[in-house]
Design an enzyme around this catalytic site. Sequence first.
Site, PDB file in Angstrom:
ATOM      1  N   ASP A 176       0.843  -1.183   0.000  1.00 44.18           N
ATOM      2  CA  ASP A 176       0.000   0.000   0.000  1.00 44.18           C
ATOM      3  C   ASP A 176       0.887   1.245   0.000  1.00 44.18           C
ATOM      4  OD1 ASP A 176      -3.153   0.472   0.719  1.00 44.18           O
ATOM      5  OD2 ASP A 176      -1.902   2.140   1.378  1.00 44.18           O
ATOM      6  N   ASN A 184      -2.603  12.920  -2.987  1.00 42.39           N
ATOM      7  CA  ASN A 184      -3.570  13.470  -3.935  1.00 42.39           C
ATOM      8  C   ASN A 184      -4.033  14.863  -3.519  1.00 42.39           C
ATOM      9  OD1 ASN A 184      -3.819  11.595  -6.021  1.00 42.39           O
ATOM     10  ND2 ASN A 184      -5.228  10.299  -4.872  1.00 42.39           N
ATOM     11  N   HIS A 189      -4.956  14.953  -8.450  1.00 47.90           N
ATOM     12  CA  HIS A 189      -5.162  13.577  -8.917  1.00 47.90           C
ATOM     13  C   HIS A 189      -4.334  13.242 -10.156  1.00 47.90           C
ATOM     14  CE1 HIS A 189      -8.290  12.337  -6.093  1.00 47.90           C
ATOM     15  NE2 HIS A 189      -8.731  13.576  -6.156  1.00 47.90           N
ATOM     16  N   ASP A 193      -2.150   9.978 -10.236  1.00 44.48           N
ATOM     17  CA  ASP A 193      -2.179   8.927 -11.264  1.00 44.48           C
ATOM     18  C   ASP A 193      -0.769   8.626 -11.761  1.00 44.48           C
ATOM     19  OD1 ASP A 193      -4.900   8.787 -11.037  1.00 44.48           O
ATOM     20  OD2 ASP A 193      -5.340   9.863 -12.909  1.00 44.48           O
ATOM     21  N   GLU A 220      -4.792   2.433  -4.224  1.00 40.25           N
ATOM     22  CA  GLU A 220      -3.330   2.522  -4.119  1.00 40.25           C
ATOM     23  C   GLU A 220      -2.724   1.248  -3.578  1.00 40.25           C
ATOM     24  OE1 GLU A 220      -4.919   4.455  -0.280  1.00 40.25           O
ATOM     25  OE2 GLU A 220      -5.564   4.174  -2.356  1.00 40.25           O
TER      26      GLU A 220
END
Length: 308
Positions: A176, A184, A189, A193, A220
Site C-alpha cells: 500500500d 492526492n 489527482h 495517477d 493505491e
Amino acid sequence: MNPPEERAKILIVDDNKQNIEILMALFREEYKIAAAINAKRAMKIARSDTQPDIILSDIIMPEVDGYQFCAELKEDPKTKHIPIIFVTAVSEIMDENRGFALGAVDYITKPFHPPMVKARVKLHLNLKRKQELLEKFAFIDALTEIPNRRRFDETLYKEWNRALRSKTSLSMIMLDIDHFKDFNDTYGHGQGDDCLKRVAKAMEWSLRRASDFVARYGGEEFAVILPSTTEPEACTTADLIRDTIKALEIQHASSPVTSQVTLSMGIATIVPEGHQSPDDLITEADRQLYMAKRSGRNTIMHTHTIHS
C-alpha cells in the site's frame, strides 16, 4: 527497429494427401504449416505447446469426421479458442448449421479458389488477433497498465492449485502506498495517477522471475504473487521493491513518514493443504499489511509460513 511479427501457424487436416499438398503450396510462403491425415494426429498437434492459430479441416474423414473433431476441440479449454474452417467438396451435402453450432467459423469448398481461400484464412486470423487483444486488455488495469484484480484472482487460483499439487510454498506480498490520500490532496489527482503508474512499473521491474506476478489490487493497493517462494525469499523481494521505489525519489511533502513516497508491505507464505483456500493467504498477507501500517508505515511485516 521492432522485431518481425511471428508467422501464424495453420494446421491442415485431411485424409487426402493431395488436398494437403494443394493447401500447403498455397500457404507455405506466408504461414507456418502443420498437417495431419486424421483427427487423432490433428488433436495431438492442436494440444501441443506450439498450437496452430487456425485449423482447416476436412469434414469427411474415416473414424473421426470433421464434426466430431470440431466438437472435441471446442470442449477442451486448451483448444476451444482455435478457429476452425471446414473444407468440403461442392458435391458433398453440407450441414452448415451443424458446423456453425459446433463452433466452426467458416466453410471453404473444393475445388479451391486460391484468392478466396487466402482471403478467408486471413480474415479469421485477423479476427482471432483482435479477440486476443480484447481479452488481454480485459485483464489489464487501464491506468497502470499492469494486471488488474480480475487477473490477480485468476493467477492466484492457478498458482494455488500448482502449489497444492507440488507441495511447494506460495508467497504473497500486499503493498500500500503510504498516505496516498494526502499525496492526492497535496499534488492533485493527475500527479497521483502518475505516481501510481511509476510505482506499478517499478514493482513490475523489481520481479526477477517470469512466474512472479504483480497486480493492482485496488486504489493505491497492489499485490504480488510469488510461486515456489519461501518466506525469506519473499522478504528479499520485498526489500528489493522498497529499494526500487525509494530510488524513484517521488516527493511526498505531506507524508508524516518521510519526504518521499514509501510503501507498507505485508508478507504471507503458505504450503497449501486441501482444507485451505487462497483466501487464507490473502487474509494473512492483508493482516500483516495492517500491522505494517499500525507500526508506523514504510515497513515490511511478515509471518512465518502458515500452517493448518
